[in-house]
Motif scaffolding. Structure first.
Motif, short mmCIF file in Angstrom:
data_model
loop_
_atom_site.label_atom_id
_atom_site.label_comp_id
_atom_site.label_asym_id
_atom_site.label_seq_id
_atom_site.Cartn_x
_atom_site.Cartn_y
_atom_site.Cartn_z
N ASN A 245 42.36 44.70 37.66
CA ASN A 245 41.48 45.86 37.58
C ASN A 245 41.80 46.91 38.63
OD1 ASN A 245 38.65 43.77 36.72
ND2 ASN A 245 40.09 44.80 35.36
N GLN B 89 44.57 48.94 37.41
CA GLN B 89 44.12 49.72 36.26
C GLN B 89 43.33 50.94 36.72
OE1 GLN B 89 42.01 46.47 34.35
NE2 GLN B 89 43.52 46.39 32.70
N ARG B 90 42.44 50.75 37.66
CA ARG B 90 41.62 51.86 38.15
C ARG B 90 42.49 52.93 38.81
NH1 ARG B 90 38.52 47.38 40.44
NH2 ARG B 90 36.87 46.80 38.97
N ALA C 125 41.50 40.35 38.53
CA ALA C 125 40.06 40.44 38.26
C ALA C 125 39.26 40.72 39.53
CB ALA C 125 39.59 39.18 37.55
#
Length: 383
Positions: free
Chosen positions: A184, A187-188, A49
């Motif tokens: 994240n 993921q990005r 996160a």
């Protein structure tokens, strides 16, 4: 940081010689992006996160100051210690880290060669990109096996039995990562395992049973968490292996007491490098409360942001028996292969020796809370 800050489209090959300005674990982290794909780097460096726990791991070390004593005869000094009855040349281990082939074609084989050369225990991940038997054959240093429970318990047991047969001497069960955290950064970056890199030790895993969730059911609770172990599973496996069991991912004194009462041999105080649940404490800031709960005899290890010999010293002063190094081994492996990992470990050991000598604590047993300026005070980490 200069030209090594950004990852290039085509990663550079591992270096044949270690540059003169590469003198710390931080330098390996600085060089590493140029030797990895952008996606691999973001996967490795990233946390869960908002990465609050990633930053907290480092911040807790930086808040502790050492209280050195002078004019101490340290000429008989040594970093040697014992952990679970095994002789360690120094209280540093290579933590279980997945998919070493992401950063080097030899993968865990190169890492194991370095561990053997520097007499450093290596914990091999279930998600290694090389067969666990082949890794074991490359090192004469202590070798432990890290286990992720699988939904098929017979297959889980078969992994443990393979490790026993290959000469692994301790079973480290990860208990804080039954599913991936919200990562994240990865993921990005669109991270996915590239061709030729996979969890080879899981290739024979039986297929998961297909399940159709009801609209009222959760993909997390009734889906992904169906593979998650419970205390009953730890008890079940303990009855089926002769290896001592260490649980990795403990942060609560209450959980530590349950493990101790169950006969678990040791604990790793860890938040998984900040990569699973964000906004949890570091292992460093809970170690005193866990040590107080379980007493002096239980083995406690620590990981998370160990980057200096002074970090090793601080962890031991607070009650750890040894520490584990995670991301740094992949940075060193990417930059310079097996010699890089060996160099990284030598740096850490020599930094610890210098710290012990200058702090007036010549042996590991001499490092206690009094070696830190403020550690014994209640609430030191509360701010």
């Amino acid at each position: 940081m200069g030209r090594y800050l950004m990852t290039e489209t085509t990663p550079r090959a591992p270096l044949d010689q270690i540059p003169g300005d590469l003198v710390s674990l931080g330098d390996y982290a600085r060089y590493a992006p140029a030797h990895m794909t952008e996606a691999a780097y973001q996967y490795i460096v990233g946390g869960g996160a908002d990465e609050i726990s990633v930053r907290r791991n480092r911040d807790m070390f930086d808040r502790l100051m050492i209280n050195p004593r002078v004019l101490v005869d340290v000429t008989g000094g040594s970093t040697c210690t014992e952990v679970l009855g095994e002789h360690f040349r120094h209280p540093v281990m290579l933590a279980p880290v997945a998919f070493h082939k992401l950063v080097h074609p030899q993968g865990e084989i190169a890492t194991a060669m370095a561990a053997s050369a520097l007499e450093t225990p290596m914990v091999v991940s279930t998600l290694a990109s090389v067969e666990l038997e082949a890794i074991a054959a490359q090192t004469e240093a202590p070798k432990w096996f890290q286990l992720y429970f699988q939904q098929d318990r017979d297959f889980t047991l078969s992994l443990v039995q393979r490790a026993e047969a290959a000469g692994y001497t301790c079973l480290m069960i990860t208990v804080d990562a039954s599913l991936h955290g919200i990562r994240n950064r990865a993921q990005r970056a669109g991270f996915a395992l590239p061709p030729g890199v996979d969890a080879v030790n899981l290739r024979q895993r039986p297929p998961l049973p297909s399940a159709v969730l009801e609209p009222s059911q959760s993909i997390v609770f009734q889906g992904m968490m169906t593979e998650a172990p419970t205390w009953d599973d730890i008890r079940w496996l303990k009855e089926r292996t002769s290896m001592p069991i260490v649980l990795k991912g403990i942060l609560s004194p209450a959980d530590a007491l349950i493990a101790q009462q169950m006969g678990v041999s040791g604990l790793v105080l860890s938040n998984h490098g900040g990569r699973t649940l964000d906004c949890v404490p570091s292992g460093l800031e809970v170690i005193q409360s866990v040590r107080q709960a379980v007493g002096e005899d239980m083995t406690l290890l620590l990981d998370g942001a160990v980057e200096r010999g002074t970090d090793v010293f601080k962890a031991i002063a607070l009650g750890a028996d040894a520490v584990m190094v995670g991301r740094a081994q992949l940075y060193a492996l990417a930059v310079a292969g097996a010699p890089g990992v060996a160099h990284m470990l030598r740096i850490l050991r020599e930094e610890l020796e210098v710290c012990m000598a200058l702090a007036g604590t010549p042996r590991i047993a001499d490092i206690g809370p009094e070696a830190l300026l403020s550690a014994p005070r209640s609430g030191f980490f509360s701010a």
